[in-house]
Design a protein around this motif. Structure first.
Motif, PDB file in Angstrom:
ATOM      1  N   ARG A   3      43.924 -61.245  39.844  1.00  0.00           N
ATOM      2  CA  ARG A   3      44.848 -60.014  39.545  1.00  0.00           C
ATOM      3  C   ARG A   3      44.989 -60.181  38.382  1.00  0.00           C
ATOM      4  O   ARG A   3      44.931 -60.473  37.792  1.00  0.00           O
ATOM      5  N   ASP A   6      50.309 -60.282  41.498  1.00  0.00           N
ATOM      6  CA  ASP A   6      50.151 -60.596  42.959  1.00  0.00           C
ATOM      7  C   ASP A   6      50.453 -59.535  43.935  1.00  0.00           C
ATOM      8  O   ASP A   6      50.374 -59.455  44.776  1.00  0.00           O
ATOM      9  N   LEU A   7      50.467 -58.354  43.375  1.00  0.00           N
ATOM     10  CA  LEU A   7      51.121 -57.316  44.310  1.00  0.00           C
ATOM     11  C   LEU A   7      50.720 -55.758  43.950  1.00  0.00           C
ATOM     12  O   LEU A   7      50.709 -55.642  42.800  1.00  0.00           O
ATOM     13  N   ARG A   8      50.125 -54.882  44.694  1.00  0.00           N
ATOM     14  CA  ARG A   8      49.431 -53.761  44.468  1.00  0.00           C
ATOM     15  C   ARG A   8      50.562 -52.770  44.778  1.00  0.00           C
ATOM     16  O   ARG A   8      51.346 -52.806  45.282  1.00  0.00           O
ATOM     17  N   ARG A  20      44.920 -58.878  38.894  1.00  0.00           N
ATOM     18  CA  ARG A  20      46.154 -59.410  39.812  1.00  0.00           C
ATOM     19  C   ARG A  20      46.103 -60.985  39.936  1.00  0.00           C
ATOM     20  O   ARG A  20      44.917 -61.271  40.029  1.00  0.00           O
ATOM     21  N   SER A  22      46.804 -63.893  42.470  1.00  0.00           N
ATOM     22  CA  SER A  22      46.706 -63.930  43.986  1.00  0.00           C
ATOM     23  C   SER A  22      47.541 -64.854  44.614  1.00  0.00           C
ATOM     24  O   SER A  22      48.193 -65.820  43.953  1.00  0.00           O
ATOM     25  N   GLU A 367      44.435 -54.799  45.003  1.00  0.00           N
ATOM     26  CA  GLU A 367      45.372 -54.855  46.152  1.00  0.00           C
ATOM     27  C   GLU A 367      45.347 -53.943  47.104  1.00  0.00           C
ATOM     28  O   GLU A 367      45.225 -52.743  46.590  1.00  0.00           O
ATOM     29  N   ARG A 375      50.724 -57.099  51.533  1.00  0.00           N
ATOM     30  CA  ARG A 375      49.819 -56.453  50.620  1.00  0.00           C
ATOM     31  C   ARG A 375      48.273 -57.712  50.685  1.00  0.00           C
ATOM     32  O   ARG A 375      48.941 -58.881  50.838  1.00  0.00           O
ATOM     33  N   THR A 377      45.426 -59.107  48.538  1.00  0.00           N
ATOM     34  CA  THR A 377      44.863 -59.225  47.103  1.00  0.00           C
ATOM     35  C   THR A 377      43.415 -59.644  47.529  1.00  0.00           C
ATOM     36  O   THR A 377      43.185 -60.828  47.966  1.00  0.00           O
TER      37      THR A 377
END
Length: 438
Positions: A3, A6-8, A20, A22, A367, A375, A377
């Motif tokens: 990543r 951690d988040l999309r 991102r 993970s 993500e 979400r 990942t």
């Protein structure tokens, strides 16, 4: 992660150049290293799963669980960077975990099931983040209500250690200390699905290193936003650039911080506890220090097509790489972009890496939004350095080992930073003593 974060973002694939970090069952604490606790949200009732009652999910909850599970399972099957899934029988995984997912009573049970399935891939980036964790991450650098704790997950889903305490926060006022383990919040084991609303007192149970129990009550309150990038000029002849994560705008910010810098000032990039972020920002940081267009890595996706990454990012108005002495600080919490960057600088012999071996979480991931607001990942490409080194599960070994203990952190001592300053000064003295050819 990689990543690098951690988040999309909402509903779309992050660009292939976005990395991102993970949140796998092993590395879920990485997310919270970048996300202090506390967010404005309604209090959660204690679910039947934790109150001893036998229960089953409602029909609507079971349908939502099914949609979430099926989306995760399908994405892995169709999009994971290794089409063989490392030899995992994905159909068998579906048969095993789908009934558990459909029967989940709450976010915690559902996402533990999802992550248990994703763990079969043995990939620190393959992870599912519950909606509460997504909301917390998105508000990470905003003015909001917090407890002031930063937690790192341990070996089990209920094992969380206090990694940092924000100065002036409710956690500091409550006397919580670095290295303690958070056991429960309001009688429930802590997890990334737990909300910490503003103004509502929370009952915390922690244990110290000796196993002694500590109970305290604190109330999350609104605090000003934490800055993701900070320039520290408090030490003569040294500029310390502290980067919490590789967030949007890092490259231009760093270019500005380096603008007009005297050539005799040493530059230290502090990437300790940095979970990564955007691949483009890592490339921009490297553009500040490496010759423009110099190759520094190669990524290879599911199709097998290799793409060379070059120092061609956005370092603000800088057109030439900085010539000043450089050091990079890393530790076990440095992951993804915070591993790629020191590895590239180290391999190019552009600077010295100081601290502890990094986490070895360095695949390129993207993500996907899930139907309930969570979400996924998922690793979409493999990664090797320009020298052909695969850092995944290997990490970056520092040139100078200089760990920092919990006791030293509590006392405010920083032997890692001091070792880096000493190394740069020794290098500067050695350069000054070299004979000049005439």
């Amino acid at each position: 992660m990689t990543r690098i974060r951690d988040l999309r973002r909402a509903g779309r694939w992050v660009l292939m150049r976005a990395m991102r970090v993970s949140m796998s069952a092993r590395l879920i604490g990485v997310l919270l290293l970048a996300a202090p606790l506390g967010e404005v949200a309604p209090a959660l009732a204690l679910p039947a799963a934790y109150s001893g009652e036998a229960a089953a999910p409602s029909r609507s909850q079971a349908r939502l669980n099914q949609r979430v599970f099926d989306r995760v399972w399908s994405e892995v099957r169709s999009s994971y960077y290794d089409p063989t899934l490392h030899g995992v029988d994905w159909n068998a995984a579906r048969a095993r975990f789908r009934p558990q997912a459909l029967a989940a009573l709450d976010e915690r049970a559902l996402y533990r099931t999802l992550n248990a399935m994703l763990d079969l891939l043995d990939d620190g980036h393959a992870s599912a983040s519950p909606p509460a964790a997504v909301r917390r991450q998105e508000a990470q650098f905003a003015r909001r209500a917090v407890m002031g704790l930063v937690l790192m997950r341990g070996e089990t889903p209920d094992d969380w250690t206090v990694e940092r305490i924000r100065p002036g926060s409710p956690a500091e006022a409550a006397g919580i200390r670095l290295g303690w383990t958070l056991k429960a919040v309001d009688g429930r084991p802590w997890g990334p699905d737990v909300e910490t609303p503003e103004g509502r007192p929370l009952q915390l149970v922690l244990t110290d290193e000796a196993g002694a129990r500590h109970e305290t009550t604190l109330t999350p309150r609104v605090m000003e936003a934490v800055q993701p990038f900070v320039a520290d000029t408090s030490r003569p002849g040294v500029l310390v650039l502290r980067v919490e994560q590789f967030d949007k705008g890092l490259g231009p910010w760093m270019g500005g911080a380096l603008e007009g810098l005297s050539p005799d000032v040493a530059v230290i990039l502090d990437l300790r506890g940095n979970p990564g972020g955007r691949l483009w920002e890592a490339e921009s940081v490297l553009t500040c220090f490496l010759p423009r267009n110099q190759a520094w890595a190669t990524r290879t996706g599911r199709s097998g097509r290799a793409v060379v990454l070059r120092a061609s990012g956005d370092c603000g108005d800088r057109r030439d790489p900085l010539a000043n002495p450089v050091a990079v600080l890393v530790d076990q919490g440095s992951r993804s972009a915070a591993e790629l960057t020191p590895a590239a600088i180290q391999e190019a012999r552009r600077g010295v890496v100081v601290g502890e071996k990094t986490g070895g979480s360095v695949l390129i991931a993207q993500e996907t939004n899930l139907p309930d607001g969570g979400r996924l990942t998922l690793s979409r490409a493999d990664f090797v350095t320009a020298g052909g080194i695969r850092l995944e599960k290997r990490g970056v070994t520092p040139d100078i080992a200089a760990p920092r203990s919990v006791a030293q952190r509590r006392a405010g001592d920083d032997p890692t930073l001091e070792a880096a300053i000493a190394a740069l000064r020794a290098e500067d003295r050695a350069a000054a003593d070299r004979p000049i050819g005439l």
